[in-house]
Design a protein around this motif. Sequence first.
Motif, PDB file in Angstrom:
ATOM      1  N   ARG A 114       0.701  -1.479  -0.144  1.00  0.00           N
ATOM      2  CA  ARG A 114      -0.122  -0.012  -0.028  1.00  0.00           C
ATOM      3  C   ARG A 114       0.812   1.382   0.191  1.00  0.00           C
ATOM      4  NH1 ARG A 114      -3.136   4.334  -0.223  1.00  0.00           N
ATOM      5  NH2 ARG A 114      -5.048   4.089   2.049  1.00  0.00           N
ATOM      6  N   TYR A 170      -2.302   4.518  -7.742  1.00  0.00           N
ATOM      7  CA  TYR A 170      -1.545   4.036  -8.782  1.00  0.00           C
ATOM      8  C   TYR A 170      -0.424   2.961  -8.334  1.00  0.00           C
ATOM      9  CZ  TYR A 170       1.230   4.066 -13.274  1.00  0.00           C
ATOM     10  OH  TYR A 170       1.773   4.462 -14.612  1.00  0.00           O
ATOM     11  N   ASN A 171       0.466   3.444  -7.186  1.00  0.00           N
ATOM     12  CA  ASN A 171       1.743   2.686  -6.879  1.00  0.00           C
ATOM     13  C   ASN A 171       1.829   1.881  -5.801  1.00  0.00           C
ATOM     14  OD1 ASN A 171       3.506   4.444  -8.317  1.00  0.00           O
ATOM     15  ND2 ASN A 171       3.354   5.787  -6.831  1.00  0.00           N
ATOM     16  N   SER A 172       0.164   1.065  -5.386  1.00  0.00           N
ATOM     17  CA  SER A 172      -0.478   0.675  -4.778  1.00  0.00           C
ATOM     18  C   SER A 172      -0.572  -1.078  -5.260  1.00  0.00           C
ATOM     19  CB  SER A 172      -2.048   1.286  -4.115  1.00  0.00           C
ATOM     20  OG  SER A 172      -1.265   1.852  -2.903  1.00  0.00           O
ATOM     21  N   TYR A 173      -0.300  -1.493  -4.731  1.00  0.00           N
ATOM     22  CA  TYR A 173      -0.223  -3.353  -5.917  1.00  0.00           C
ATOM     23  C   TYR A 173      -0.669  -4.619  -4.583  1.00  0.00           C
ATOM     24  CZ  TYR A 173       4.408  -4.039  -5.310  1.00  0.00           C
ATOM     25  OH  TYR A 173       5.494  -3.299  -4.426  1.00  0.00           O
ATOM     26  N   THR A 176       0.003  -9.089  -5.292  1.00  0.00           N
ATOM     27  CA  THR A 176       0.297 -10.264  -5.642  1.00  0.00           C
ATOM     28  C   THR A 176       0.387 -11.635  -5.617  1.00  0.00           C
ATOM     29  OG1 THR A 176       2.667 -10.155  -5.184  1.00  0.00           O
ATOM     30  CG2 THR A 176       2.184  -8.790  -7.473  1.00  0.00           C
ATOM     31  N   TRP A 200      -2.863 -10.717  -9.702  1.00  0.00           N
ATOM     32  CA  TRP A 200      -1.884  -9.333  -9.924  1.00  0.00           C
ATOM     33  C   TRP A 200      -3.584  -8.498  -9.195  1.00  0.00           C
ATOM     34  CZ3 TRP A 200      -1.968  -4.519 -11.609  1.00  0.00           C
ATOM     35  CH2 TRP A 200      -0.853  -3.623 -11.229  1.00  0.00           C
ATOM     36  N   THR A 201      -3.539  -7.854  -8.296  1.00  0.00           N
ATOM     37  CA  THR A 201      -5.081  -6.785  -8.038  1.00  0.00           C
ATOM     38  C   THR A 201      -3.947  -5.276  -8.060  1.00  0.00           C
ATOM     39  OG1 THR A 201      -6.266  -6.016  -6.822  1.00  0.00           O
ATOM     40  CG2 THR A 201      -4.639  -7.005  -6.032  1.00  0.00           C
ATOM     41  N   HIS A 202      -4.230  -4.762  -8.823  1.00  0.00           N
ATOM     42  CA  HIS A 202      -3.677  -3.319  -8.578  1.00  0.00           C
ATOM     43  C   HIS A 202      -4.789  -2.417  -7.247  1.00  0.00           C
ATOM     44  CE1 HIS A 202      -3.331   1.258 -10.131  1.00  0.00           C
ATOM     45  NE2 HIS A 202      -2.184   0.874 -11.168  1.00  0.00           N
ATOM     46  N   GLY A 203      -3.648  -1.136  -7.150  1.00  0.00           N
ATOM     47  CA  GLY A 203      -4.360  -0.070  -5.363  1.00  0.00           C
ATOM     48  C   GLY A 203      -5.860   0.217  -6.091  1.00  0.00           C
ATOM     49  N   GLU A 204      -5.830   0.241  -7.253  1.00  0.00           N
ATOM     50  CA  GLU A 204      -7.312   1.245  -7.364  1.00  0.00           C
ATOM     51  C   GLU A 204      -8.619   0.176  -6.603  1.00  0.00           C
ATOM     52  OE1 GLU A 204      -7.352   3.718  -8.727  1.00  0.00           O
ATOM     53  OE2 GLU A 204      -6.114   4.306 -10.386  1.00  0.00           O
ATOM     54  N   THR A 258      -7.122   0.593  -2.454  1.00  0.00           N
ATOM     55  CA  THR A 258      -6.823   1.635  -1.210  1.00  0.00           C
ATOM     56  C   THR A 258      -7.560   2.190  -0.556  1.00  0.00           C
ATOM     57  OG1 THR A 258      -6.349   2.969  -3.478  1.00  0.00           O
ATOM     58  CG2 THR A 258      -4.131   1.841  -2.748  1.00  0.00           C
TER      59      THR A 258
END
Length: 184
Positions: free
Chosen positions: A26, A31-34, A36, A51-55, A58
Amino acid sequence: MTAGTSYYYHRIVHLGSYTLRAQVHRDITPYNSYGTAELLSADLTWTNLKWTHGERWTKDTPQPCDVTDAKAVLTNVADELIRRATAILHNGTAVPQQSLDLMGALLTLAYGSTGEHAITAADVRWAKENGGPFRVVPKPDGTVLLTKAHRYDCPLLATQGAEACDDRCLPTNPPPSRSDWSSQ
Ligand SMILES: [Zn+2]
């Protein structure tokens, strides 16, 4: 964990013979959170499954400057990654069925129809370090050539079997005696 700019949570899960790792990072921005989910491979490297995007998550977690328990706030994201990765493994798609069939045929040829052989991480490393690169070369007649007998730039490998070996292939190292492989 760097206080104030990011926090993360890692979890290792053992599922039968599989070892999965979930990592959730986090950052200040989505954008910079992810996150795996990775599978431990036979040669002890990690292969990404999910993979999961931070959008996506967060907004449900506090900013790095406000977090007090990273595990508590990221555990749901890790749970979801593990759940999705486990579904892939249970569907059997981590190893394509054709690859399983080829491995089964190779095992049967080497050890008989009830053959069984455990491959250790050291075995995998040894195989990579000796002989040529392992390649699967499909032939037009439907046969599949599994080979470690050719160097990387051999025409046979470079053209996926369209051209024949130039007969200049040499084993990189004479393999040390592995009598235990042939006697079981
Ligand atoms: Zn060759």
